[in-house]
Design an enzyme around this catalytic site. Structure first.
Site, PDB file in Angstrom:
ATOM      1  N   CYS A 162     -10.366  -2.466  14.348  1.00 17.52           N
ATOM      2  CA  CYS A 162     -10.557  -3.844  14.681  1.00 17.52           C
ATOM      3  C   CYS A 162     -11.295  -4.182  15.797  1.00 17.52           C
ATOM      4  CB  CYS A 162      -9.038  -4.686  14.009  1.00 17.52           C
ATOM      5  SG  CYS A 162      -9.392  -3.944  12.067  1.00 17.52           S
ATOM      6  N   LYS A 175     -15.458 -10.585   7.876  1.00 18.61           N
ATOM      7  CA  LYS A 175     -14.557 -11.566   6.631  1.00 18.61           C
ATOM      8  C   LYS A 175     -14.775 -13.354   6.360  1.00 18.61           C
ATOM      9  CE  LYS A 175     -10.144  -8.273   8.047  1.00 18.61           C
ATOM     10  NZ  LYS A 175      -9.994  -7.514   9.470  1.00 18.61           N
ATOM     11  N   GLU A 187     -16.486 -11.508   3.543  1.00 17.59           N
ATOM     12  CA  GLU A 187     -15.370 -11.622   2.173  1.00 17.59           C
ATOM     13  C   GLU A 187     -14.474 -12.271   1.984  1.00 17.59           C
ATOM     14  OE1 GLU A 187     -12.050  -9.905   4.268  1.00 17.59           O
ATOM     15  OE2 GLU A 187     -11.268  -8.584   2.208  1.00 17.59           O
ATOM     16  N   SER A 225      -7.481   1.493  -2.156  1.00 13.87           N
ATOM     17  CA  SER A 225      -6.057   1.409  -3.049  1.00 13.87           C
ATOM     18  C   SER A 225      -6.349  -0.728  -3.134  1.00 13.87           C
ATOM     19  CB  SER A 225      -5.363   1.014  -1.336  1.00 13.87           C
ATOM     20  OG  SER A 225      -4.958  -0.337  -1.356  1.00 13.87           O
ATOM     21  N   GLU A 246     -14.039 -13.544  -6.531  1.00 13.29           N
ATOM     22  CA  GLU A 246     -12.737 -13.311  -7.032  1.00 13.29           C
ATOM     23  C   GLU A 246     -11.804 -13.576  -5.540  1.00 13.29           C
ATOM     24  OE1 GLU A 246     -15.262 -11.236  -5.967  1.00 13.29           O
ATOM     25  OE2 GLU A 246     -14.674  -8.770  -4.932  1.00 13.29           O
ATOM     26  N   GLU A 291       2.017   1.827  -3.505  1.00 19.16           N
ATOM     27  CA  GLU A 291       1.323   2.208  -4.542  1.00 19.16           C
ATOM     28  C   GLU A 291       0.774   3.605  -4.231  1.00 19.16           C
ATOM     29  OE1 GLU A 291      -0.911   0.527  -6.700  1.00 19.16           O
ATOM     30  OE2 GLU A 291      -2.344   1.683  -6.958  1.00 19.16           O
ATOM     31  N   CYS A 303      -8.274  -2.158   3.652  1.00 20.11           N
ATOM     32  CA  CYS A 303      -7.995  -3.608   5.162  1.00 20.11           C
ATOM     33  C   CYS A 303      -9.760  -3.871   5.423  1.00 20.11           C
ATOM     34  CB  CYS A 303      -7.246  -3.332   5.526  1.00 20.11           C
ATOM     35  SG  CYS A 303      -6.235  -2.053   6.232  1.00 20.11           S
ATOM     36  N   GLU A 333       1.194  -1.335  -0.001  1.00 15.40           N
ATOM     37  CA  GLU A 333      -0.151   0.008   0.416  1.00 15.40           C
ATOM     38  C   GLU A 333       1.034   1.694  -0.194  1.00 15.40           C
ATOM     39  OE1 GLU A 333      -4.501  -0.536   1.770  1.00 15.40           O
ATOM     40  OE2 GLU A 333      -3.632   0.610   3.012  1.00 15.40           O
TER      41      GLU A 333
END
Ligand SMILES: Cc1cc2nc3c(=O)[nH]c(=O)nc-3n(C[C@H](O)[C@H](O)[C@H](O)COP(=O)(O)O)c2cc1C
Ligand code: SF4
Ligand code: SF4
Ligand code: SF4
Ligand code: SF4
Ligand code: FES
Lengths: 594, 386
Positions: free
Chosen positions: A524, A367, A370, A328, A375, A285, A308, A282
């Site tokens: 988190c 998650k 996710e 990102s 993908e 990037e 994230c 990141e």
């Protein structure tokens, strides 16, 4: 000047600021009034009526959570009248409830259960008015909704609306049919729900829970043919202890690793490894975008926003689908972990990836969704087979019969077990930004971040939106175009705050270059998969534990971790390289607002 | 009919010239209007009976510059249809009353919240509203009125639920305090009054507080529009002076066999024959928003109560425990007693429950279920059991 009023609660005379609720006033003198619909994080609803008290001179009882203290009030919290009414109200809630505590996931941590026990209500007092044929909605990968356990407190609705600005769940119908529902009463997987799980941590009962996957994991562990790998997120280690007999804010990293090994995971690894990897990817990037924009005057999407937090990612997909290029491209750390587990790691230890079961121990409900995104199969398999919450991990440890408190500490296994303090602080709001700055600053200036003891203080804390400005001076030649530049960054946590940030971007008024966004309040450590309850006091203690863990780490910057250096040398080649794109990056999907 | 005085205040002539009372009242100061209202002793006609003048005064005193006037035309109480009649016959008086209130409290905007079922009144009301706005402009009175349609939920007649509904939210009552006079619609100081209350205000401005006070008793000033239904040969709308006894009322409107009168609709009280003499209709006795339902001896009071509870169980907004679950329990409970599934002593437990509802429910709906429940169960116990 705030006006002061004199009141009396159960014989105790006290002075409070005018407007203070009777409930808070009572708390300040250690008089505990029972509550149900009340939650520190949320606006007051005053709908359960469990908190009623008697105010001298009034015929009706008043709901102490909603009633402000007024001059001269004489309040009694446990008179026979109050007790009778409260017992009646709790009995009514029970009469509407599918009381199946023996098989309920929230048993022993359920507010209705403890109220009913505390007031020893008689289940025969009233006839059952539980609606027949209530189906549990298990359509979502993340959230299970069981209306038969719902007390209609609307904490979930307020959470989803006030904290998250999502409004996936609402109140439907009235009278006896009033219930918590979704837009058009669609199943949870078909609405805007971003799976953050905040409604779950704010629900007092078993009506909203995370979808559990640990049964399958126990099965896999018991299967000699499977190699079961688990990676644990930074914020799990500072919260898990709460479920296992430790005070809030205790770090149990070593014991957790031991417990998971004893449970039978073939390898216990650290998500922090891929958190460090995220920083490298990141960070580069970000520098690449800044270079394009400022040096080559190309059009790139700035500010860049972290990716994230999968709840946040789904939020932007639904609510700001035209601005996905600001995200990102990095996967969340555990998805990077999953992809590497079934490629790099499989190669290293010589196991066929089809036999690997990769598990992520997460503070998060999103998650789970996710992991099931189509993908997320860059390894050729589903990269992460299951995301378990901190609560599920706690449950597994309890089921294992281990004497957790007396377990010795162990270290993480390798490969992918080594990490830095920068990765640990991913668990707290502002952590990703701080970690990224530790690395980016050094890349650009060739020097360590000049902050005392590595802390970039303005990015820490529980304020909803935080800002910091970093001045770049004496930069290395490659980044000479940044000489003297002031990099403005922002941090938002809780999707309500994300909306403020996004509206600025939408209006073209965002002053920032880099933004960290976490779906959950506090980051988190306050995730939707964390132990219940969670409130600001608890968030602060977990955050303190996170920073203590960071300070105790020998390496505190991502780019200095030997295993990270090595994986680039031997496998990934270079940041943003071909392999990175294949395994560590992802793409996003435009979704509807409904 | 000498003990019962018919009146023609509400429906009587306004003035020959359109909005004449409004025009002359606008020449008075806010204080003058409020003082006159307080002196009249007028109490709200929507049910709760709060002193209208005081309500206006409290709102006028708030320092917040934006204020609102709201006319509650949601008329949902079973057995009530008097606001419909008023809006049909004398809408001009209603708008005048709102405009006068606007002057008194310093509001520039008023809302009329009209019951969904009264949609058919809308064209006529809109036409009259145009006339009103024309005149207001001519009088230099900066006060506009907008009509909002209700959704058909009874609970939206409760003032704070009504505000939520105007704001586009789900009609759920709010916590009080803050009261509407401090924080009403759009969280601004608001006067909310019933349709009939506004008409009374106009008539007080027209005739003066002293004239108005000649009607009624010291606790219940003025006259009242009653919606009379049930076992009566004279069903319909009747305007009567307040303060009569129920015996007098029944003598005029009963069918000779009246065994009970439900005063104030489903949320009101059921008065049995033996108490007709001692019961005064008014704030000193049994208050009513206007609904009077007469029952003769052919009626089963169990069925009457069953109907009311059915209504409440459905029309409760459902947010608070005592009301949402309590209504279901009361209904299910009387059913179980009737069928012999629960002993008759269970009625006592249900009475206690209705008392809990009265003292713990969040709004007037849940608090008033006990009115009809206990007055019917206590006075007609045998009918509940056998
Ligand atoms: C459940 C419920 C329904 C109500 N419905 C009405 C109604 O339809 N019309 C009305 O004027 N007031 C109704 N009220 C009373 C209002 O809340 C409020 O007290 C009234 O509009 C004030 O006006 P007043 O002072 O002129 O009576 C209702 C109250 C409750 C609790
Ligand atoms: S939600 Fe609570 S009271 Fe209900 S079954 Fe579960 S543990 Fe028991
Ligand atoms: S998981 Fe989050 S988005 Fe989904 S309903 Fe719950 S609070 Fe709302
Ligand atoms: S689902 Fe939970 S939080 Fe939501 S209303 Fe029901 S009990 Fe309350
Ligand atoms: S008393 Fe009934 S109508 Fe009023 S808030 Fe409670 S549930 Fe809603
Ligand atoms: S906690 Fe006060 S009403 Fe629910």
């Amino acid at each position: 000047m705030a006006e002061i009023v004199k009141i009396n609660i159960d014989g105790i005379a006290l002075e409070v600021t005018k407007g203070t609720s009777i409930l808070d006033a009572a708390k300040s003198v250690n008089v505990k009034i029972p509550t149900l619909c009340y939650h520190e994080d949320l606006c007051v609803a005053g709908n359960c009526r469990v908190c009623v008290v008697e105010v001298e001179g009034r015929k009706n009882l008043v709901a102490s959570c909603a009633a402000p203290a007024e001059q001269g009030m004489v309040i009694k919290t446990t008179t026979p009248k109050v007790r009778r009414a409260r017992t009646d109200i709790i009995s009514l809630l029970v009469s509407e409830h599918n009381t199946q505590c023996t098989t309920c996931y929230r048993s022993t941590n359920c507010e209705l259960q403890s109220l009913a026990a505390e007031y020893n209500v008689d289940s025969e007092r009233y006839l059952s008015v539980l609606k027949p044929n209530i189906q549990v909605d298990k359509s979502s990968y993340s959230i299970e909704k069981d209306d038969s356990k719902c007390v209609r407190c609307q904490r979930c609705v307020r959470t989803c609306a006030e904290l998250q600005h999502v409004n996936a769940i609402t109140v439907a119908h009235k009278g006896r049919d009033m219930k918590i529902s979704t837009f058009m009463e669609l199943p949870m997987n078909e609405v805007v729900c971003v799976n953050c799980g905040q409604c779950v941590t704010h629900c007092p009962t078993g009506a909203l829970t995370e979808r559990r996957y640990y049964h399958e994991i126990w099965e896999a562990i018991g299967d000699p043919d499977k190699h079961v790998v688990i990676n644990t997120a930074p914020s799990v280690r500072v919260a898990l202890g709460e479920m296992l007999g430790y005070p809030v804010g205790t770090r149990v990293t070593g014991k957790m690793v031991t417990a998971l090994k004893k449970i039978g995971f073939d390898s216990v690894l650290d998500t922090d490894f891929t958190a460090d990897l995220t920083i490298i990817e990141e960070g580069h990037e970000f520098l690449q975008r800044v270079t394009k924009a400022l040096k080559h005057k190309e059009k790139v999407a700035l500010p860049m926003i972290t990716s994230c937090s999968p709840g946040w990612v789904k939020f932007i997909e639904h609510m700001y689908p035209d601005h996905l290029d600001h995200l990102s491209p990095c996967k969340s750390p555990h998805q990077m972990f999953g992809a590497l587990t079934k490629t790099f790691y499989a190669q290293k230890i010589g196991v066929d990836p089809s036999k690997i079961v990769s598990v992520a121990a997460m503070p998060c409900a999103a998650k789970k969704f996710e992991a099931n995104r189509p993908e997320m199969k860059s390894s050729g398999y589903q990269d992460v087979d299951a995301g378990l919450t901190t609560r599920e991990i706690g449950q597994m440890i309890k089921q294992s019969g281990l004497d957790f408190v007396n377990l010795p500490d162990s270290n993480y296994d390798s490969y992918m077990g080594e990490s830095s303090g920068a990765a640990v602080i991913f668990g707290a709001t502002g952590g990703v930004m701080e970690a990224a700055l530790r690395t980016v600053y050094e890349v650009v200036t060739g020097r360590e971040v000049p902050f005392k003891n590595l802390a970039i203080t303005p990015v820490r804390g529980l304020e909803g939106i935080k800002e910091a400005t970093i001045k770049l001076e004496n930069v290395v030649p490659e980044y000479s175009f940044l000489e003297g530049a002031e990099v403005k960054v922002a941090i938002a946590h809780g999707l309500k705050n994300a909306r403020v940030i996004m509206d600025q971007i939408k209006n073209g008024t965002s002053p920032y270059l880099f933004i960290e966004i976490m779906a959950c309040p506090g980051g988190c450590i306050g995730g939707g998969g964390q132990p219940i309850p969670t409130n600001d006091e608890i968030r602060k203690k977990r955050i303190a534990a996170i920073y203590a863990e960071d300070e105790g780490m020998p390496i505190r910057k991502s780019h200095e971790v030997p295993e990270i250096k090595k994986i680039y040398e031997t496998y990934l080649e270079k940041p943003l390289g071909h392999k990175s794109h294949e395994l560590l990056h992802t793409h996003y999907k435009k979704r509807n607002r409904y | 009919m000498e003990n019962l005085k018919r009146v023609d205040l509400i429906f009587g002539a306004y003035t020959n010239e359109k909005y004449k009372v409004l025009e002359s009242t606008l020449k008075k100061s806010s204080e003058q209007i409020i003082t006159e209202m307080i002196n009249s002793g007028l109490k709200g006609r929507g049910g709760a009976g709060f002193l209208t003048g005081l309500k206006w005064k409290f709102t006028a005193q708030e320092s917040e510059p934006t204020k609102y006037v709201v006319c509650n035309a949601d008329e949902g109480e079973p057995g009530t249809f008097k606001d419909r009649e008023i809006l049909t016959k004398v809408p001009r008086k209603v708008f005048s009353g709102m405009a006068i209130c606007g002057k008194a409290i310093g509001a520039k905007k008023g809302y009329m919240y009209l019951r969904g079922e009264y949609q058919y009144l809308l064209p006529d009301l809109m036409a009259e509203l145009d006339v009103y706005h024309e005149h207001a402009k001519r009088f230099n009175h900066d006060f506009t009125i907008e009509i909002r349609m209700g959704s058909g939920a009874y609970i939206c007649g409760e003032e704070s639920a009504l505000f939520e509904s105007i704001e586009g939210k789900r009609g759920e009552p709010r916590n009080k305090p803050p009261y509407p006079t401090v924080s009403g619609v759009f969280s601004k100081p608001t006067v909310i009054n019933n349709v009939e209350t506004f008409v009374n205000a106009v008539m007080i401005m027209k005739y003066g507080a002293e004239e108005f006070k000649k009607l009624g008793t010291s606790d219940s000033r003025g006259s009242k529009v009653f919606s009379i239904s049930g076992d009566t040969p004279k069903a319909g709308i009747h305007e009567l002076e307040l303060g009569m006894t129920l015996a007098d009322f029944v003598a005029e409107f009963g069918d000779g066999d009246t065994k009970a009168v439900q005063v104030g609709g489903a949320s009101g009280f059921c008065v049995p024959r033996k108490k007709f003499n001692e019961t005064i209709i008014g704030f000193e006795g049994v208050p009513t928003g206007g609904s009077m339902m007469l029952f003769n001896s052919s009626r089963s009071m169990y069925n009457v109560l069953h109907n009311y509870l059915d209504f409440f169980e459905e029309e409760s907004c459902g947010q608070c425990t005592p009301c949402r679950v309590g209504c279901q329990q009361l209904l299910k409970g009387i059913h179980a007693v009737k069928k012999g599934e629960k002993p008759s002593s269970y009625l006592n437990q249900l009475l206690q429950l209705s008392d809990t509802m009265k003292i713990t429910a969040k709004c007037g709906l849940g608090q008033s279920v006990a009115n009809s429940f206990s007055s019917i169960v206590e006075n007609f116990k045998e009918e509940m059991i056998y």
